[in-house]
Design a protein around this motif. Sequence first.
Motif, PDB file in Angstrom:
ATOM      1  N   UNK A   1       0.761  -1.053  -0.066  1.00 40.36           N
ATOM      2  CA  UNK A   1       0.270   0.016   0.160  1.00 40.36           C
ATOM      3  C   UNK A   1       1.023   1.435  -0.015  1.00 40.36           C
ATOM      4  N   UNK A   2       1.875   1.489   0.832  1.00 39.55           N
ATOM      5  CA  UNK A   2       2.641   2.484   0.932  1.00 39.55           C
ATOM      6  C   UNK A   2       3.726   2.735  -0.128  1.00 39.55           C
ATOM      7  N   UNK A   3       4.038   1.556  -0.816  1.00 45.16           N
ATOM      8  CA  UNK A   3       5.008   1.659  -1.923  1.00 45.16           C
ATOM      9  C   UNK A   3       3.967   2.284  -3.195  1.00 45.16           C
ATOM     10  N   UNK A   4       2.574   1.882  -3.137  1.00 42.12           N
ATOM     11  CA  UNK A   4       1.819   2.356  -4.481  1.00 42.12           C
ATOM     12  C   UNK A   4       1.587   3.878  -4.145  1.00 42.12           C
ATOM     13  N   UNK A   5       1.232   4.166  -2.928  1.00 39.43           N
ATOM     14  CA  UNK A   5       1.067   5.670  -2.662  1.00 39.43           C
ATOM     15  C   UNK A   5       2.477   6.653  -2.911  1.00 39.43           C
ATOM     16  N   UNK A   6       3.362   6.065  -3.001  1.00 33.94           N
ATOM     17  CA  UNK A   6       4.678   6.763  -3.280  1.00 33.94           C
ATOM     18  C   UNK A   6       4.959   7.046  -4.781  1.00 33.94           C
ATOM     19  N   UNK A   7       4.348   6.177  -5.506  1.00 32.72           N
ATOM     20  CA  UNK A   7       4.412   6.085  -7.070  1.00 32.72           C
ATOM     21  C   UNK A   7       3.384   6.614  -7.598  1.00 32.72           C
ATOM     22  N   UNK A   8       2.223   7.181  -6.764  1.00 33.52           N
ATOM     23  CA  UNK A   8       0.976   7.655  -7.457  1.00 33.52           C
ATOM     24  C   UNK A   8       0.663   8.983  -6.627  1.00 33.52           C
ATOM     25  N   UNK A   9       1.357   9.979  -6.925  1.00 33.71           N
ATOM     26  CA  UNK A   9       1.292  11.342  -6.401  1.00 33.71           C
ATOM     27  C   UNK A   9       0.897  12.352  -7.679  1.00 33.71           C
ATOM     28  N   UNK A  10       0.154  13.343  -7.400  1.00 35.19           N
ATOM     29  CA  UNK A  10       0.089  14.237  -8.325  1.00 35.19           C
ATOM     30  C   UNK A  10       1.500  15.125  -8.421  1.00 35.19           C
ATOM     31  N   UNK A  11       1.983  15.445  -9.455  1.00 34.42           N
ATOM     32  CA  UNK A  11       3.424  16.000  -9.842  1.00 34.42           C
ATOM     33  C   UNK A  11       3.285  17.581  -9.023  1.00 34.42           C
TER      34      UNK A  11
END
Length: 344
Positions: free
Chosen positions: A317-327
């Motif tokens: 979950x945390x890995x996914x959040x780190x790679x899916x943020x708005x620039x």
Amino acid sequence: MASDFYTYRKEIETKRSRKRWLVIALAILLILSAAAGAFWFWKGESVPAASVESTEEEAKAEATPTPDPTPTPEPAAQATAETAGYAPHRLLPEVDNAAWDKSEKVEATLNQDYQNTDHRMVALPMLGTVTDDYFNTVTFVGDSLTSGLGIYATGYQNAHYAAYKNIGPDVIVNNGTVTNAVTGATETPIETIVASQPDYVYLLFGTNTMVQPNNEEKLLAYYERMIDILRENLNPGVIFYIQAIPGVQEDVVLQRPGLDNARIAAVNDQIANLALRKGCYFVNIREALTKPDGSLIDEYDANYDGVHFNPEGYQAWSDYLATHTAWNRRSIYLGENPYYIYGT
């Protein structure tokens, strides 16, 4: 002989002289003839040709008085039925510029209510990978599923949490007093969220509300009102992320009829619509936590309850959040900055 020779030579010279003058005379005659022809040709071009008949007609016309010219009739004020169809028409109606010279608010003409949106199509795509420091100014708001991100080392322990067991967004809206599942403090969620002064707010609700069937409208109504209340109390620049409701194990529906994975997917579509309507980002964490059929990945099941996650699940979950943020220009990325990759 001499007299005869001189006589003969004189006769020859006389003949030659006559021939010479004859040639000269002929040349002069030719020149005069050419000049006369050119003169008459030029005179015929410059003077209008008139026959004897026309001259006689002019003489008669001078003797006969000329009648006054007949005036040309003015065009009719309005076109007749026959000519009306041939009158030119404007291709576009005349524009009243004064009607547009306004500063008043114009009523919206586009349908701003999103319908039948697939949550997978509107979710944030993978961008760059932000560092863990990005989450130091994040406040996670949700139920017991969210609390694991703050409890387990595989989550983000430096983030702020307003996570509470067995609640839905109605508790936030009604400003209830609850116990924080991460810090153990008894608090009102709004006060805790405002005190954290976040740059980013991550929301996740729905699992507890959906235990009972036929309450999607209640969930969405409270969700929307919760976002409005948070925006009223937080700084204008705060960015909101709404996370998808994860799936559950296939057999959970037997004890909790509302937690059917097909229903969860349908509600996620409506939550994605809500995110679009409210100007929030939608993060589809289901991609990291569930199988293609929407059910919870077996290896991530905590205590085999079919709903909650173990440390491995929170790592995913945390890995996914780190790679899916708005620039964001302020964000620090691992490796090459996506700013240079995408040229934005």
